[in-house]
Design an enzyme around this catalytic site. Sequence first.
Site, PDB file in Angstrom:
ATOM      1  N   HIS A 250       1.139  -0.813   0.052  1.00 15.42           N
ATOM      2  CA  HIS A 250       0.153  -0.212  -0.233  1.00 15.42           C
ATOM      3  C   HIS A 250       0.599   1.510   0.015  1.00 15.42           C
ATOM      4  CE1 HIS A 250      -4.124  -1.754   1.041  1.00 15.42           C
ATOM      5  NE2 HIS A 250      -2.731  -2.832   1.185  1.00 15.42           N
TER       6      HIS A 250
ATOM      7  N   ASP B 123      -5.966   5.814   3.167  1.00 19.39           N
ATOM      8  CA  ASP B 123      -5.897   4.356   1.969  1.00 19.39           C
ATOM      9  C   ASP B 123      -7.229   3.458   2.232  1.00 19.39           C
ATOM     10  OD1 ASP B 123      -3.619   1.837   1.110  1.00 19.39           O
ATOM     11  OD2 ASP B 123      -5.731   0.940   2.406  1.00 19.39           O
TER      12      ASP B 123
ATOM     13  N   GLN C 259      -6.687 -11.146  -5.291  1.00 12.24           N
ATOM     14  CA  GLN C 259      -6.110 -11.942  -6.136  1.00 12.24           C
ATOM     15  C   GLN C 259      -6.669 -12.919  -7.342  1.00 12.24           C
ATOM     16  OE1 GLN C 259      -3.098 -13.290  -3.284  1.00 12.24           O
ATOM     17  NE2 GLN C 259      -2.377 -11.309  -2.544  1.00 12.24           N
TER      18      GLN C 259
END
Length: 480
Positions: A20, A124, A393
């Site tokens: 991140h 974030d 993913q």
Amino acid sequence: MKAESNNLHILFFPHLAHGHTIPALDMVKLFAFRGLKTTIITTPVNASYISKTIQRTKSFGLEIDVRTIRFPAVEVGLPEGYEHAEFVRNDVEMLNKFLQGLALLQEPIEKILQELRPDCLVSDITYPWTTDAAAKFGIPSLIFHGSSFFTSCTGACIRQYLSGGHSFSSEPEHFVLPNLPGNIQFSSKNLSSPSDIETLITRLIKQSIQAQGESFGMIFNSFYELEREYVDYYRKTLGHRAWSIGPVSLCNKDMEDKAGRGKDASMDEHLCLRWLSSRKPNSVIYVSFGSVANFADSQIQEIAKGLDHSGQEFIWVVNNCGGSQKDGKDWLPEGFEERIEGRGLVIRGWAPQLLILEHAAIGGFVTHCGWNSTLEGITAGVPMVTWPLELDQFYNEKLVTQVLKIGVTIGETKHGAHIESEALEKAVSRIMEGEEAEEMRKKAKALGEMARKAVEEGGSSYSDLSSLIQELKLLRQGST
């Protein structure tokens, strides 16, 4: 990039994890290149990871400040200094404590907001509470989403599906997810994660979804041409404000900038590049599973066997995934390093990934499909073998293999699945040899060219960032 004269002050609060922080720091540089004042909030340990990059930006005349806040590790039951996700990633109990610690950062963040009064807070997506914190002081908040538009759209369609009373267990093993553009086929077994992780992540996702609706909008590290159908779906059908400003990694122009992202490389980048330069174009397969993969020793041995038997030249990065072995020797098959000498290069630790992927010798990339790695592979114009390990993913894999058609899957995988060496050997051969590989390589290189044009003046990402800056200027003028 052309600087724009203004005094907007943007405050950035990245998640305390390499995956991140690295793109967030690239994003900070993009804003600073446009002439904006930028400040990063982080903790002392995490500040040490970015200090070299921040120092280098001063030579470009950029105005990037760093403010550190203490992470309450002891208060939540962690050892002092455990303020980075890599310290807790593979222990559910410690991860839970780490997330509790992140929530306790709200008070020091609010003190900084009150003191600095920035024109915008960019935080974030793992900090959903920052939207409310910024609102207390009348400060607009933007959420940085560290994944793709495709992943966000997939997540929204999954939530719609489940809210209708459906369940994945009632579906056939392979099915098309309703409402998601593109008729994308999913496997029901990789749409869920272990229950203990699911509880933590699901709670955070629910909070983040609410924060998205209350924020000024979302920032994505992507570009319109890559996933236009899903950008449009996210903005128009789902109704979210979003700016696509990537690939942010392209703000790094020279070797030192590219090599300096994240931790110090475990192998000298010049040595690595010299090795690659002695190889033919498109002849080397690059194998890396990101910064947090944690394979069992038996899986590492299967990877070694697959690479050995493939007959391909390769670079294999082993970073945090050797089970209990720290020196990376005990788990390798006997005689492996002797057999691959001259054909393979093993990097134990952190690798200069951008420099490796951009090298002409790289012809394919075996990846865990984390969004940073996926986008970096796309930007470099490299086809991929997809081996997702967890969470989003599995969605990024679908983008690569079914939408973009620039990769092949390692096989039907799910969380924690064991992959045999033969599967890797077969997938590597498909990505490196034959007409299918050549066609994927052409598509990948075309996307790489699109990525570079997107961040140039007049490109889609450049224009999106300009539009965002202009909106923030107008917002500030309206509040004065």
